[in-house]
Design a protein around this motif. Structure first.
Motif, PDB file in Angstrom:
ATOM      1  N   GLU A 219       0.832  -1.202   0.000  1.00 34.82           N
ATOM      2  CA  GLU A 219       0.000   0.000   0.000  1.00 34.82           C
ATOM      3  C   GLU A 219       0.869   1.255   0.000  1.00 34.82           C
ATOM      4  O   GLU A 219       0.589   2.228  -0.729  1.00 34.82           O
ATOM      5  CB  GLU A 219      -0.917  -0.025   1.222  1.00 34.82           C
ATOM      6  CG  GLU A 219      -1.821   1.183   1.350  1.00 34.82           C
ATOM      7  CD  GLU A 219      -2.659   1.142   2.611  1.00 34.82           C
ATOM      8  OE1 GLU A 219      -3.385   2.131   2.875  1.00 34.82           O
ATOM      9  OE2 GLU A 219      -2.574   0.129   3.344  1.00 34.82           O
ATOM     10  N   LYS A 220       1.948   1.251   0.801  1.00 28.84           N
ATOM     11  CA  LYS A 220       2.858   2.396   0.826  1.00 28.84           C
ATOM     12  C   LYS A 220       3.578   2.560  -0.515  1.00 28.84           C
ATOM     13  O   LYS A 220       3.814   3.687  -0.966  1.00 28.84           O
ATOM     14  CB  LYS A 220       3.875   2.215   1.952  1.00 28.84           C
ATOM     15  CG  LYS A 220       3.275   2.294   3.342  1.00 28.84           C
ATOM     16  CD  LYS A 220       4.352   2.127   4.405  1.00 28.84           C
ATOM     17  CE  LYS A 220       3.747   2.213   5.800  1.00 28.84           C
ATOM     18  NZ  LYS A 220       4.781   2.041   6.863  1.00 28.84           N
ATOM     19  N   ASP A 221       3.907   1.424  -1.149  1.00 28.22           N
ATOM     20  CA  ASP A 221       4.564   1.511  -2.454  1.00 28.22           C
ATOM     21  C   ASP A 221       3.647   2.153  -3.490  1.00 28.22           C
ATOM     22  O   ASP A 221       4.072   3.016  -4.272  1.00 28.22           O
ATOM     23  CB  ASP A 221       4.981   0.114  -2.922  1.00 28.22           C
ATOM     24  CG  ASP A 221       6.238  -0.374  -2.235  1.00 28.22           C
ATOM     25  OD1 ASP A 221       6.895   0.447  -1.573  1.00 28.22           O
ATOM     26  OD2 ASP A 221       6.553  -1.571  -2.350  1.00 28.22           O
ATOM     27  N   PHE A 222       2.384   1.731  -3.503  1.00 24.00           N
ATOM     28  CA  PHE A 222       1.439   2.327  -4.446  1.00 24.00           C
ATOM     29  C   PHE A 222       1.293   3.825  -4.204  1.00 24.00           C
ATOM     30  O   PHE A 222       1.197   4.612  -5.150  1.00 24.00           O
ATOM     31  CB  PHE A 222       0.074   1.629  -4.345  1.00 24.00           C
ATOM     32  CG  PHE A 222      -0.014   0.346  -5.118  1.00 24.00           C
ATOM     33  CD1 PHE A 222       0.045   0.355  -6.502  1.00 24.00           C
ATOM     34  CD2 PHE A 222      -0.169  -0.866  -4.475  1.00 24.00           C
ATOM     35  CE1 PHE A 222      -0.031  -0.825  -7.229  1.00 24.00           C
ATOM     36  CE2 PHE A 222      -0.241  -2.052  -5.186  1.00 24.00           C
ATOM     37  CZ  PHE A 222      -0.176  -2.028  -6.573  1.00 24.00           C
ATOM     38  N   LYS A 223       1.284   4.221  -2.942  1.00 23.47           N
ATOM     39  CA  LYS A 223       1.187   5.641  -2.617  1.00 23.47           C
ATOM     40  C   LYS A 223       2.412   6.393  -3.107  1.00 23.47           C
ATOM     41  O   LYS A 223       2.324   7.530  -3.590  1.00 23.47           O
ATOM     42  CB  LYS A 223       1.011   5.818  -1.105  1.00 23.47           C
ATOM     43  CG  LYS A 223       0.723   7.247  -0.692  1.00 23.47           C
ATOM     44  CD  LYS A 223       0.428   7.325   0.804  1.00 23.47           C
ATOM     45  CE  LYS A 223       0.087   8.751   1.208  1.00 23.47           C
ATOM     46  NZ  LYS A 223      -0.211   8.861   2.653  1.00 23.47           N
ATOM     47  N   MET A 224       3.580   5.767  -2.983  1.00 26.42           N
ATOM     48  CA  MET A 224       4.813   6.399  -3.449  1.00 26.42           C
ATOM     49  C   MET A 224       4.803   6.524  -4.978  1.00 26.42           C
ATOM     50  O   MET A 224       5.367   7.463  -5.534  1.00 26.42           O
ATOM     51  CB  MET A 224       6.013   5.581  -2.982  1.00 26.42           C
ATOM     52  CG  MET A 224       7.359   6.185  -3.318  1.00 26.42           C
ATOM     53  SD  MET A 224       8.729   5.248  -2.602  1.00 26.42           S
ATOM     54  CE  MET A 224       8.488   3.650  -3.411  1.00 26.42           C
ATOM     55  N   TYR A 225       4.131   5.587  -5.668  1.00 24.29           N
ATOM     56  CA  TYR A 225       4.040   5.654  -7.121  1.00 24.29           C
ATOM     57  C   TYR A 225       2.968   6.626  -7.588  1.00 24.29           C
ATOM     58  O   TYR A 225       2.833   6.870  -8.790  1.00 24.29           O
ATOM     59  CB  TYR A 225       3.755   4.273  -7.704  1.00 24.29           C
ATOM     60  CG  TYR A 225       4.804   3.242  -7.379  1.00 24.29           C
ATOM     61  CD1 TYR A 225       6.140   3.606  -7.211  1.00 24.29           C
ATOM     62  CD2 TYR A 225       4.471   1.904  -7.234  1.00 24.29           C
ATOM     63  CE1 TYR A 225       7.110   2.660  -6.905  1.00 24.29           C
ATOM     64  CE2 TYR A 225       5.448   0.944  -6.935  1.00 24.29           C
ATOM     65  CZ  TYR A 225       6.753   1.338  -6.754  1.00 24.29           C
ATOM     66  OH  TYR A 225       7.699   0.400  -6.461  1.00 24.29           O
ATOM     67  N   GLY A 226       2.169   7.156  -6.627  1.00 24.05           N
ATOM     68  CA  GLY A 226       1.171   8.164  -6.981  1.00 24.05           C
ATOM     69  C   GLY A 226      -0.257   7.675  -6.990  1.00 24.05           C
ATOM     70  O   GLY A 226      -1.131   8.364  -7.516  1.00 24.05           O
ATOM     71  N   ALA A 227      -0.546   6.511  -6.422  1.00 28.03           N
ATOM     72  CA  ALA A 227      -1.908   5.964  -6.415  1.00 28.03           C
ATOM     73  C   ALA A 227      -2.322   5.643  -4.988  1.00 28.03           C
ATOM     74  O   ALA A 227      -1.561   5.023  -4.239  1.00 28.03           O
ATOM     75  CB  ALA A 227      -1.994   4.712  -7.284  1.00 28.03           C
ATOM     76  N   GLU A 228      -3.531   6.040  -4.597  1.00 23.16           N
ATOM     77  CA  GLU A 228      -4.078   5.747  -3.273  1.00 23.16           C
ATOM     78  C   GLU A 228      -4.892   4.456  -3.351  1.00 23.16           C
ATOM     79  O   GLU A 228      -6.085   4.464  -3.657  1.00 23.16           O
ATOM     80  CB  GLU A 228      -4.964   6.915  -2.796  1.00 23.16           C
ATOM     81  CG  GLU A 228      -4.222   8.217  -2.568  1.00 23.16           C
ATOM     82  CD  GLU A 228      -3.453   8.215  -1.249  1.00 23.16           C
ATOM     83  OE1 GLU A 228      -3.682   7.291  -0.439  1.00 23.16           O
ATOM     84  OE2 GLU A 228      -2.616   9.115  -1.058  1.00 23.16           O
ATOM     85  N   ILE A 229      -4.231   3.338  -3.095  1.00 18.70           N
ATOM     86  CA  ILE A 229      -4.879   2.021  -3.141  1.00 18.70           C
ATOM     87  C   ILE A 229      -4.694   1.375  -1.772  1.00 18.70           C
ATOM     88  O   ILE A 229      -3.558   1.122  -1.354  1.00 18.70           O
ATOM     89  CB  ILE A 229      -4.281   1.134  -4.242  1.00 18.70           C
ATOM     90  CG1 ILE A 229      -4.380   1.821  -5.603  1.00 18.70           C
ATOM     91  CG2 ILE A 229      -4.990  -0.220  -4.288  1.00 18.70           C
ATOM     92  CD1 ILE A 229      -3.726   1.049  -6.730  1.00 18.70           C
ATOM     93  N   CYS A 230      -5.782   1.120  -1.059  1.00 20.07           N
ATOM     94  CA  CYS A 230      -5.686   0.575   0.294  1.00 20.07           C
ATOM     95  C   CYS A 230      -5.419  -0.926   0.247  1.00 20.07           C
ATOM     96  O   CYS A 230      -5.653  -1.600  -0.766  1.00 20.07           O
ATOM     97  CB  CYS A 230      -6.961   0.863   1.080  1.00 20.07           C
ATOM     98  SG  CYS A 230      -8.420   0.010   0.469  1.00 20.07           S
ATOM     99  N   ARG A 231      -4.951  -1.449   1.366  1.00 19.95           N
ATOM    100  CA  ARG A 231      -4.590  -2.869   1.427  1.00 19.95           C
ATOM    101  C   ARG A 231      -5.811  -3.775   1.283  1.00 19.95           C
ATOM    102  O   ARG A 231      -5.699  -4.910   0.820  1.00 19.95           O
ATOM    103  CB  ARG A 231      -3.874  -3.138   2.741  1.00 19.95           C
ATOM    104  CG  ARG A 231      -4.750  -3.063   3.987  1.00 19.95           C
ATOM    105  CD  ARG A 231      -3.962  -3.001   5.242  1.00 19.95           C
ATOM    106  NE  ARG A 231      -3.336  -1.696   5.429  1.00 19.95           N
ATOM    107  CZ  ARG A 231      -2.671  -1.334   6.517  1.00 19.95           C
ATOM    108  NH1 ARG A 231      -2.539  -2.183   7.504  1.00 19.95           N
ATOM    109  NH2 ARG A 231      -2.128  -0.155   6.617  1.00 19.95           N
ATOM    110  N   GLY A 232      -7.009  -3.286   1.700  1.00 18.54           N
ATOM    111  CA  GLY A 232      -8.214  -4.089   1.531  1.00 18.54           C
ATOM    112  C   GLY A 232      -8.524  -4.343   0.070  1.00 18.54           C
ATOM    113  O   GLY A 232      -8.938  -5.449  -0.316  1.00 18.54           O
ATOM    114  N   THR A 233      -8.320  -3.321  -0.756  1.00 16.24           N
ATOM    115  CA  THR A 233      -8.540  -3.489  -2.195  1.00 16.24           C
ATOM    116  C   THR A 233      -7.550  -4.478  -2.785  1.00 16.24           C
ATOM    117  O   THR A 233      -7.906  -5.338  -3.607  1.00 16.24           O
ATOM    118  CB  THR A 233      -8.404  -2.132  -2.900  1.00 16.24           C
ATOM    119  OG1 THR A 233      -9.368  -1.222  -2.360  1.00 16.24           O
ATOM    120  CG2 THR A 233      -8.636  -2.269  -4.391  1.00 16.24           C
ATOM    121  N   ILE A 234      -6.292  -4.383  -2.350  1.00 18.65           N
ATOM    122  CA  ILE A 234      -5.279  -5.321  -2.851  1.00 18.65           C
ATOM    123  C   ILE A 234      -5.624  -6.741  -2.437  1.00 18.65           C
ATOM    124  O   ILE A 234      -5.473  -7.694  -3.214  1.00 18.65           O
ATOM    125  CB  ILE A 234      -3.888  -4.922  -2.323  1.00 18.65           C
ATOM    126  CG1 ILE A 234      -3.551  -3.490  -2.745  1.00 18.65           C
ATOM    127  CG2 ILE A 234      -2.827  -5.873  -2.847  1.00 18.65           C
ATOM    128  CD1 ILE A 234      -2.246  -2.980  -2.155  1.00 18.65           C
TER     129      ILE A 234
END
Length: 351
Positions: A219-234
């Motif tokens: 989740e933190k990696d996705f945020k660093m790449y510019g996307a807000e994707i929560c762990r529940g979605t993953i």
């Protein structure tokens, strides 16, 4: 008078001998008691030493039930070879062992043979390609290797939007009652859940189960790449897509496993949190079934069950008629159409 003195001395000598005999008797009793105590101490020391060795082995020894050969104990399967008389040294045949050759070191070019190579030229600027002596333009005469670098290109995210292009016939639009319209079709059926592409789902699964990267860190990696994707979605990506795409493969391998001749099975307790209708402390079980060790197709399947009931194995292996290798758990006795075999590693439990 002299006679009385000799009798007196004789009496004193007899008393002395009697006292000495009594002392010797007492000393012998003491020695016997000391020997008895020493024997008891040696026995206690032996028992304590055995306890120390046992506890040391339990604490620092192997936890696996893989059997090792014990000193002084014959091998069950090699008894004839063990008891066979050793040959006469004069009759022994000697073989020459070839000299061991060390494995060649891997070259740098072999280590990175599968990586693409980008060649970068360190060229001379055009304004410097003139001879400082006579002013004649310089000509290229060759190139020289300088260094080699390994560069990592970090992952990046992008959104791909699919649009269906529509085409219509202008003549039919005016003359026909119904206009003729053709739309672009997606040749690949989108069975994935959510916006994730097949590559994205494969990436998060690879990170989770191969690189052991938890979902909160992804989740933190996705945020660093510019996307807000929560762990529940993953988590939903992994669970739902695994259910749709891997279940047919699991069922296929299950049919292949049941149709074989040998199967090994075991069950391991696991703890499942937030399971509906059950406490977090309740034991659940992960059952593992695999094909024979020497089967041409090696199959290993896992099956989750909230209980250890033998009915689980009976339902999973329904239709199996070969040899089933397990431990001594009685739940496998529910399988009536196969031949039960036991594991040698568990024999020592009952000895």
């Amino acid at each position: 008078m002299a006679r009385d003195s000799r009798e007196q001395q004789l009496i004193e000598l007899k008393d002395t001998v009697k006292e000495l005999n009594t002392t010797i008797k007492n000393l012998n009793a003491l020695i016997e008691a000391a020997n008895k105590r020493e024997a008891e101490h040696l026995e206690k020391e032996k028992v304590l030493q055995e306890q120390i060795e046992y506890l040391t082995k339990k604490l620092f020894g192997k936890s696996s039930e893989k059997r090792d050969d014990f000193e002084g104990q014959f091998n069950l399967f090699n008894e004839a070879e063990t008891l066979m008389a050793e040959p006469d040294p004069e009759e022994q045949e000697f073989t020459t062992v070839e000299k061991h050759t060390r494995k060649k070191k891997t070259k740098m070019t072999d280590k990175f043979a599968n990586l693409p190579v980008q060649k970068v030229l360190l060229d001379v600027p055009e304004d410097e390609r003139i001879c400082d002596i006579c002013g004649t333009p310089l000509e290229r005469i060759g190139e020289e290797f300088v260094r080699r670098e390994i560069e990592i290109i970090k992952p990046s995210l992008k959104i791909i939007e699919y649009y269906s292009v529509s085409y219509g016939c202008p003549k039919c639009k005016e003359d026909a009652e119904v206009p003729h319209i053709v739309k672009g079709r997606d040749d690949q059926k989108h069975m994935l859940h959510g916006m994730a592409s097949a590559g994205t789902v494969a990436w998060v699964m690879y990170q989770k189960y191969v690189n052991c990267l938890p979902l909160y860190r992804q989740e933190k990696d996705f945020k660093m790449y510019g996307a807000e994707i929560c762990r529940g979605t993953i988590a939903n990506w992994i669970i739902n897509n695994a259910e749709d795409f891997f279940r047919p493969m699991h069922e296929y391998f299950q049919r292949k496993l049941v149709s074989g001749k040998y199967i090994m099975a075991d069950e391991t307790p696991v703890q499942v949190l937030k399971e509906p209708g059950r406490r977090a402390e309740t034991k659940s079980y992960m059952w593992v079934f695999r094909s024979g060790e020497y089967d041409p197709e090696q199959i290993v399947l896992f099956h989750y069950s909230p209980t250890r009931a033998g009915q689980t194995a009976k339902e999973f292996l329904e239709g199996f008629h070969g040899y089933l290798m397990t431990d001594g758990y009685g739940g496998y006795n529910k399988l009536k159409d196969c031949t039960r075999t036991s594991c040698w590693a568990h024999v020592r439990r009952y000895l």
